[in-house]
Design a protein around this motif. Sequence first.
Motif, mmCIF file in Angstrom:
data_model
loop_
_atom_site.group_PDB
_atom_site.id
_atom_site.type_symbol
_atom_site.label_atom_id
_atom_site.label_comp_id
_atom_site.label_asym_id
_atom_site.label_seq_id
_atom_site.Cartn_x
_atom_site.Cartn_y
_atom_site.Cartn_z
ATOM 1 N N LYS A 1 -93.919 -127.625 -61.105
ATOM 2 C CA LYS A 1 -92.834 -126.643 -61.236
ATOM 3 C C LYS A 1 -91.562 -127.282 -61.789
ATOM 4 C CE LYS A 1 -95.742 -124.023 -59.041
ATOM 5 N NZ LYS A 1 -96.723 -123.259 -59.809
ATOM 6 N N CYS A 2 -91.727 -128.213 -62.727
ATOM 7 C CA CYS A 2 -90.579 -128.848 -63.387
ATOM 8 C C CYS A 2 -90.452 -128.307 -64.808
ATOM 9 C CB CYS A 2 -90.747 -130.371 -63.410
ATOM 10 S SG CYS A 2 -90.780 -131.144 -61.785
ATOM 11 N N ILE A 3 -89.405 -128.723 -65.494
ATOM 12 C CA ILE A 3 -89.178 -128.316 -66.875
ATOM 13 C C ILE A 3 -89.728 -129.401 -67.802
ATOM 14 C CG2 ILE A 3 -87.473 -127.610 -68.579
ATOM 15 C CD1 ILE A 3 -87.769 -125.735 -66.173
ATOM 16 N N PHE A 4 -90.629 -129.011 -68.676
ATOM 17 C CA PHE A 4 -91.208 -129.943 -69.645
ATOM 18 C C PHE A 4 -90.225 -130.132 -70.802
ATOM 19 C CE2 PHE A 4 -93.916 -130.191 -73.587
ATOM 20 C CZ PHE A 4 -94.182 -131.553 -73.467
ATOM 21 N N ILE A 5 -89.874 -131.384 -71.074
ATOM 22 C CA ILE A 5 -88.920 -131.701 -72.144
ATOM 23 C C ILE A 5 -89.583 -132.639 -73.136
ATOM 24 C CG2 ILE A 5 -86.671 -132.692 -72.704
ATOM 25 C CD1 ILE A 5 -85.694 -131.993 -69.977
ATOM 26 N N ASP A 6 -89.623 -132.196 -74.375
ATOM 27 C CA ASP A 6 -90.204 -132.960 -75.466
ATOM 28 C C ASP A 6 -89.476 -132.539 -76.736
ATOM 29 O OD1 ASP A 6 -92.629 -134.521 -76.728
ATOM 30 O OD2 ASP A 6 -92.598 -132.592 -77.760
ATOM 31 N N ALA A 7 -89.488 -133.397 -77.749
ATOM 32 C CA ALA A 7 -88.731 -133.111 -78.977
ATOM 33 C C ALA A 7 -89.139 -131.773 -79.586
ATOM 34 C CB ALA A 7 -88.933 -134.243 -79.982
ATOM 35 N N LEU A 8 -90.446 -131.575 -79.780
ATOM 36 C CA LEU A 8 -90.911 -130.317 -80.379
ATOM 37 C C LEU A 8 -90.616 -129.136 -79.473
ATOM 38 C CD1 LEU A 8 -92.411 -128.859 -82.633
ATOM 39 C CD2 LEU A 8 -94.577 -129.387 -81.480
ATOM 40 N N GLU A 9 -90.752 -129.342 -78.168
ATOM 41 C CA GLU A 9 -90.511 -128.265 -77.217
ATOM 42 C C GLU A 9 -89.061 -127.794 -77.257
ATOM 43 O OE1 GLU A 9 -91.792 -125.597 -74.203
ATOM 44 O OE2 GLU A 9 -92.938 -126.961 -75.497
ATOM 45 N N VAL A 10 -88.099 -128.724 -77.280
ATOM 46 C CA VAL A 10 -86.685 -128.316 -77.279
ATOM 47 C C VAL A 10 -86.313 -127.654 -78.604
ATOM 48 C CG1 VAL A 10 -85.977 -130.041 -75.591
ATOM 49 C CG2 VAL A 10 -85.901 -130.615 -78.012
ATOM 50 N N ILE A 11 -86.928 -128.086 -79.701
ATOM 51 C CA ILE A 11 -86.663 -127.447 -80.990
ATOM 52 C C ILE A 11 -87.128 -125.997 -80.960
ATOM 53 C CG2 ILE A 11 -87.277 -127.423 -83.435
ATOM 54 C CD1 ILE A 11 -87.411 -130.489 -83.307
ATOM 55 N N GLN A 12 -88.368 -125.776 -80.521
ATOM 56 C CA GLN A 12 -88.920 -124.418 -80.468
ATOM 57 C C GLN A 12 -88.136 -123.539 -79.495
ATOM 58 O OE1 GLN A 12 -93.022 -125.215 -79.428
ATOM 59 N NE2 GLN A 12 -93.651 -125.445 -81.561
ATOM 60 N N THR A 13 -87.741 -124.100 -78.351
ATOM 61 C CA THR A 13 -86.999 -123.322 -77.363
ATOM 62 C C THR A 13 -85.645 -122.887 -77.908
ATOM 63 O OG1 THR A 13 -88.075 -124.524 -75.546
ATOM 64 C CG2 THR A 13 -86.052 -123.345 -75.033
ATOM 65 N N ASN A 14 -84.933 -123.799 -78.577
ATOM 66 C CA ASN A 14 -83.621 -123.455 -79.133
ATOM 67 C C ASN A 14 -83.739 -122.419 -80.240
ATOM 68 O OD1 ASN A 14 -81.141 -125.199 -78.166
ATOM 69 N ND2 ASN A 14 -82.903 -126.535 -78.074
ATOM 70 N N ILE A 15 -84.805 -122.495 -81.034
ATOM 71 C CA ILE A 15 -85.003 -121.494 -82.091
ATOM 72 C C ILE A 15 -85.318 -120.138 -81.478
ATOM 73 C CG2 ILE A 15 -86.521 -120.816 -83.991
ATOM 74 C CD1 ILE A 15 -86.722 -123.746 -84.776
ATOM 75 N N GLN A 16 -86.180 -120.111 -80.459
ATOM 76 C CA GLN A 16 -86.545 -118.847 -79.812
ATOM 77 C C GLN A 16 -85.358 -118.212 -79.104
ATOM 78 O OE1 GLN A 16 -89.820 -119.899 -77.275
ATOM 79 N NE2 GLN A 16 -91.263 -120.157 -78.960
ATOM 80 N N GLU A 17 -84.533 -119.027 -78.463
ATOM 81 C CA GLU A 17 -83.383 -118.497 -77.726
ATOM 82 C C GLU A 17 -82.172 -118.269 -78.617
ATOM 83 O OE1 GLU A 17 -82.682 -121.200 -74.535
ATOM 84 O OE2 GLU A 17 -84.511 -120.657 -73.461
ATOM 85 N N LYS A 18 -82.294 -118.598 -79.906
ATOM 86 C CA LYS A 18 -81.237 -118.357 -80.890
ATOM 87 C C LYS A 18 -79.917 -119.009 -80.486
ATOM 88 C CE LYS A 18 -83.305 -114.016 -82.438
ATOM 89 N NZ LYS A 18 -83.110 -112.558 -82.651
ATOM 90 N N THR A 19 -80.010 -120.265 -80.090
ATOM 91 C CA THR A 19 -78.810 -121.019 -79.747
ATOM 92 C C THR A 19 -78.187 -121.605 -81.011
ATOM 93 O OG1 THR A 19 -80.038 -123.085 -79.423
ATOM 94 C CG2 THR A 19 -79.857 -121.617 -77.528
ATOM 95 N N GLU A 20 -77.035 -122.241 -80.826
ATOM 96 C CA GLU A 20 -76.368 -122.880 -81.967
ATOM 97 C C GLU A 20 -77.251 -123.982 -82.555
ATOM 98 O OE1 GLU A 20 -72.229 -125.348 -82.926
ATOM 99 O OE2 GLU A 20 -72.545 -124.393 -80.975
ATOM 100 N N TYR A 21 -77.890 -124.765 -81.673
ATOM 101 C CA TYR A 21 -78.814 -125.789 -82.154
ATOM 102 C C TYR A 21 -80.001 -125.153 -82.888
ATOM 103 C CZ TYR A 21 -76.455 -129.389 -79.372
ATOM 104 O OH TYR A 21 -75.536 -130.268 -78.859
ATOM 105 N N GLY A 22 -80.466 -124.015 -82.374
ATOM 106 C CA GLY A 22 -81.593 -123.339 -83.011
ATOM 107 C C GLY A 22 -81.281 -122.894 -84.422
#
Length: 411
Positions: free
Chosen positions: A55-76
């Motif tokens: 029940k932790c948060i998985f953090i990986d380079a590809l994962e954070v890129i996809q998450t930021n794009i999906q959430e439409k953040t400034e980084y995304g």
Amino acid sequence: MASSEEKQAQPFADIFSEDEAEKSFLLSKPTCLIILGKPGSGKKTLARKLAQIWKCIFIDALEVIQTNIQEKTEYGFKCQELLFKGQSISEELVTEMILKKIESPQVTHFGYVLSGFPSLSEEYMTVSQQVEKIKNLKLKPDFLINIKTEEDTLKKSEFLHQLVQRPEDFLENAEKRVGKYKDIMLHPLEDLMAEQDCERLIEVDGNQQPDDLLVSVAVQLQSLGVRTGAPITRLQCDEEEMLEGLEDGELFRVLSSYQLIAHSYRWRRSRWGKVCPVALKKGDIVMGNPDLAVSFSSVLSFLGKMYILSSLEALRVFMLNPRPYLLPPMPLPPCKVLVFGPPFSGRTTLCNLIAHKYKGKVLDMAKLIQPHLEKAKEENLEQMRRDIIEKAITAVKNRMEEQSTESAYQE
């Protein structure tokens, strides 16, 4: 002497304090893990599966890129812009996103499983600098999980040549990456692992199957008493059921039977009752919406309570990290004091003294209204400018029409 006699007189007294246990959990640091190992050892696969069961948060380079794009953040948006131009995402931007994710409210509550950092690429930071970043994290890793592989798993498979391979999986490319790992990364990581206590370093055999590797790590973590995260679940019924209008007792009785995690395990009413914890933290008493009721997905007795949120935004922030809204002294009803009097009577001084004494916040109407006055003034000036320009344009048009009419008569 009297205290010992009292203890003997009540040998079966329950010394467990549910409030203290809940407070201890809310103040505790979440479990944070880093997966280490050479390229191709299965770090990412292990990290993803471990994050699911722990029940932790998985953090990986590809994962954070996809998450930021999906959430439409400034980084995304930055990543999308670079990808649309056919450019690669820089190592600096990826590192910023990873560090930002580690500092996010969600990770602050659930913890993380980090994979792929430190990175073999030294385009932005050297391996030693990346290791220093890990040491200086606000949420430092509690455990380092090192995947040790002695055999070359790429050469071991008899059917590898029949499978579709990525360029980085070709034998010569894989050997080159492993060689680079040994040259620039192995020694800094060994120094990092040497600094850890023996209980904080978990070494596993990477030649096992992925599921066996996961079981091996999970067993060792459980033997060390590592606690899993406590996700939030919404208390919803599969069937349409009207909750509006129910009395408090009936409402909590109905909600307590939703989304049970164990047989005969019912949710309990919290000290917040129907009041929204997020609104109360902000100083407002707002009754929650029964359709937005939640509880911790945990069998721990002190977490099995219901909380009712007042809006979808309150639900979102509470599910990301409920700790700030549940820590003592909450639930504390807000006390709002109005101080008024003639000019130079000491209103401001008295307000500041009261706020300092009771850890409150001073709301100065003059300061609060000033930005709105300035904005209104700017809007009025802008409107006046537009009106003047419009009148001038109209006057010019009318004058040109009059001149054209006079010239026509003269002709």
